[in-house]
Design an enzyme around this catalytic site. Structure first.
Site, PDB file in Angstrom:
ATOM      1  N   ASP A  33      14.854  -3.734  -5.606  1.00 50.05           N
ATOM      2  CA  ASP A  33      13.571  -3.893  -6.303  1.00 50.05           C
ATOM      3  C   ASP A  33      13.733  -3.541  -7.779  1.00 50.05           C
ATOM      4  O   ASP A  33      13.196  -4.211  -8.659  1.00 50.05           O
ATOM      5  CB  ASP A  33      12.508  -2.972  -5.688  1.00 50.05           C
ATOM      6  N   GLU A 115      -4.163   4.115  -6.120  1.00 52.13           N
ATOM      7  CA  GLU A 115      -3.831   3.936  -4.703  1.00 52.13           C
ATOM      8  C   GLU A 115      -2.328   3.784  -4.519  1.00 52.13           C
ATOM      9  O   GLU A 115      -1.611   3.433  -5.459  1.00 52.13           O
ATOM     10  CB  GLU A 115      -4.503   2.665  -4.158  1.00 52.13           C
ATOM     11  N   LYS A 117       0.867   1.773  -3.439  1.00 54.15           N
ATOM     12  CA  LYS A 117       1.240   0.357  -3.340  1.00 54.15           C
ATOM     13  C   LYS A 117       2.139   0.222  -2.112  1.00 54.15           C
ATOM     14  O   LYS A 117       3.338   0.523  -2.157  1.00 54.15           O
ATOM     15  CB  LYS A 117       1.967  -0.111  -4.598  1.00 54.15           C
ATOM     16  N   GLU A 172      -2.313  -5.050   3.484  1.00 57.53           N
ATOM     17  CA  GLU A 172      -0.850  -5.063   3.498  1.00 57.53           C
ATOM     18  C   GLU A 172      -0.378  -4.799   4.921  1.00 57.53           C
ATOM     19  O   GLU A 172      -0.686  -3.751   5.517  1.00 57.53           O
ATOM     20  CB  GLU A 172      -0.302  -4.000   2.548  1.00 57.53           C
TER      21      GLU A 172
END
Length: 664
Positions: A33, A115, A117, A172
């Site tokens: 990432d 929040e 992720k 999600e």
């Protein structure tokens, strides 16, 4: 960086990022990432400085990836956008300054919601009159995949809401850490391949064409946004989340209302500190403007909302015990040291072992068995040992030494001068068998037509071959059993195997996979050694006298033929009837003796290999580069720089037609 340099770099980055993006959404991550984010950041910076370089197909202008074949398409009424990434608190403050300015211009007080992720697969779920109507993946943000039947199998997705309203929500889909470990343990017991990480496992599970497979996986979901509601209007994002909980949804559990920059920073830091304690993987913290009407005034780009950013944490590092160092042998014979670790969670995955690359890496980082080591896992790719906690050494740690013999077959393990890798040189090493046979059967070696990679893999899996020579022990029945109605295939392969026994000696030498020995050098060796026995008995000093054989290559060849495994294999091949001698020609044609040819461009009637073989059979030799020593340049279509250099040096250039005349 000027415009030309920027254009060149952008053209390098775009296809690379498109490839990484597609792989990611195909549930196969090939780069971390962090590395992906840095490349994307670089491209964005280039396009910011040179807007004329922005193209519609740029990865900065697109969301997600293509639709998987087999799913119906769903056009999102409200696009499922991605988020703008930031990597420092300075960037967060820049975002806050912009938001505060817009809020002040509109006479409003700014608030944020911070929040987690969640690292999973983003999806939308649509309800009509309180009942689940449709579920879809994000896809490219505009069009996703209809995965309704799969969404329905997730236990925390309500089939019916507590109020009969029509609403579309976004969430999600993920697999919790404990569930992921348990699932992998079960797959290991069932001798199934384990999943690399929880994110890919979740994405792959949701995108199954068979919903029974999805139902068998421990998928979970947290809802984090109202996309559209026909029956109710919300004033703030926080209010909408509370209402979603009231309807029966499992909402993102980590969400903090912040009224100042200090509170935003504190919330981001707290999420970073609690990463280990969370039962789900995260890849950042999201900072959102709370006021929904203000969001409308702030607006969005095609790809991202301007009212939110995703803070990406630096690559996570963890300390753990290095219990042991063991060596694995790869298919090429490379012996790689592996760290056996006290299991530790890093970036959402439990790590119990990782590569230590090579001997030099261990020495340069002074890594010892028993050390407390620092593990870094940037994203969900292979972790690595990046340091040692020297303060925790107590003197019981042991210095590691690379083995002198292969841990699999016992053959000599050699590290050549100038290389970092230690290799097993045993030709019958089981770890190398697959690659060894692929090379042995290849076109430039024994050219066994039909003996491809999949057939070789199946022969090994069925224990029908244990070394190269076993190819010549295969029966018609062995081969026919590999394929349904495989009699014709078996006969063709049996014929090809029989034919390979009569190949030229240089092909056999090349087929053995001796380091630094390819087709060209194998041919040179047969000019000096007319039989395999002569070559096997040659000394290092004799080999050094041969043109194109340097010190390292001579040592490699000499050591290769001293191995008992090599002698055993040659004996087996000889007993199988494989040719061990140079074919003597009745009339020797040396018309190209002393002449050097360079080939360039594409020829109509010959491959490069065929033309080179003809030249060498007629006493000449070929070279890869043009120099004053070159006698002829054979130029085909689209000849390039070699032709130009030949013309500059005044070297004779011949066409394919002229070459035909010369060899008749």
């Amino acid at each position: 960086m000027d415009l030309e340099q920027a254009k060149k770099r952008a053209e390098e980055l775009k296809p690379l990022l498109r490839y990484y993006t597609q792989k990611y959404f195909d549930d196969e991550q090939v780069v971390s990432d962090y590395e992906y984010d840095m490349l994307m950041k670089e491209l964005k910076q280039i396009e910011k400085e040179y807007p004329e370089l922005i193209t519609p197909d740029s990865p900065t202008q697109k969301v997600g990836a293509s639709i998987k074949k087999g799913f119906e398409e769903v056009t999102h009424e409200v696009p499922l956008q991605s988020l703008q990434d930031v990597f420092s608190f300075e960037e967060v403050e820049e975002f806050e300054e912009k938001m505060e300015k817009i809020a002040e211009e509109n006479g409003r007080t700014i608030e944020y919601v911070v929040e987690t992720k969640i690292d999973g697969l983003s999806s939308s779920i649509e309800y009509r009159n309180g009942k689940l109507y449709r579920g879809a993946t994000r896809g490219d943000g505009q069009v996703g995949e209809d995965v309704t039947h799969n969404i329905e199998t997730i236990k925390n997705v309500p089939k019916e809401l507590k109020e009969p309203i029509s609403i579309t929500v976004r969430g999600e889909v993920f697999i919790g850490k404990k569930d992921f470990d348990k699932m992998n343990e079960e797959r290991l017991m069932e001798e199934q391949a384990q999943f690399a990480n929880a994110r890919n496992a979740a994405a792959g599970s949701l995108r199954q064409l068979d919903s029974k497979v999805t139902a068998s996986r421990p998928l979970d979901i947290y809802i984090f946004n109202v996309q559209k509601s026909d029956d109710i209007d919300f004033i703030t994002h926080q209010e909408s989340l509370l209402y979603l909980e009231k309807l029966g949804f499992h909402v993102n559990p980590v969400k903090t209302l912040c009224k100042t920059r200090q509170e935003v920073r504190k919330a981001i830091e707290e999420i970073g500190q609690m990463r280990d304690e969370l039962d789900f993987g995260i890849d950042g913290a999201v900072v959102k403007v709370n006021d929904l009407e203000l969001r409308e005034k702030i607006g969005s780009t095609y790809k991202t909302p301007k009212w939110a950013v995703a803070y990406k944490y630096p690559p996570e590092k963890k300390e753990t015990l290095l219990k042991d160092i063991v060596c694995q042998v790869g298919r090429t014979g490379a012996i790689t040291p592996m760290a056996i670790l006290e299991p530790v969670y890093v970036a959402g995955s439990k790590i119990s072992k990782t590569t230590l690359h090579n001997e030099d890496y261990i020495k340069e980082n002074d890594i010892r068995i028993g050390d407390r080591v620092i593990i870094q896992k940037a994203g969900d790719v292979i972790p690595e040992v990046v340091g040692v906690n020297l303060e925790k050494r107590d003197g019981t740690e042991m210095i590691f030494e690379m083995p002198k013999v292969c841990p699999v077959c016992g053959a000599e393990a050699v590290r050549e001068e100038g290389e970092a890798v230690v290799r097993c040189i045993g030709i019958e090493c089981p770890a190398k068998l697959y690659r060894s046979i692929i090379h042995f059967a290849s076109k430039d070696a024994m050219d066994i037509d039909g003996l491809g990679e999949s057939i070789i893999a199946e022969l090994i899996e069925r224990n029908l071959i244990h070394n190269i020579a076993d190819i010549y022990k295969l029966t018609f029945e062995d081969i026919a059993s590999l394929k349904k109605n495989g009699k014709k295939f078996a006969q063709n392969l049996m014929d090809a195997i029989e034919e390979s026994k009569h190949r030229e000696l240089y092909r056999l030498i090349n087929s053995l996979g001796i380091r630094h020995v390819g087709v060209k050098l194998a041919k040179s060796l047969t000019k000096y050694y007319r039989t395999m026995e002569q070559l096997m008995n040659s000394s290092y000093e004799e080999l050094r006298l041969i043109e194109d054989v340097g010190e390292i290559t001579a040592q490699t060849i000499y050591e290769f033929f001293r191995q008992e495994q090599t002698k055993d294999l040659i004996d087996k091949l000889k007993n199988a009837g494989v040719n061990m001698e140079v074919w003597e020609e009745t009339v020797k044609d040396n018309r190209f003796a002393g002449k050097t040819f360079v080939l360039t461009g594409s020829l109509e009637h010959y491959s490069r290999e065929q033309a080179s073989e003809i030249i060498e059979k007629l006493g000449g030799k070929t070279s890869s580069s043009v120099s004053k020593k070159t006698d002829y340049v054979l130029a085909g279509e689209e000849a390039g720089s070699k032709l130009k250099k030949a013309q500059e040096l005044g070297i004779t250039v011949i066409s394919e037609e002229e070459f035909d005349v010369m060899i008749k």
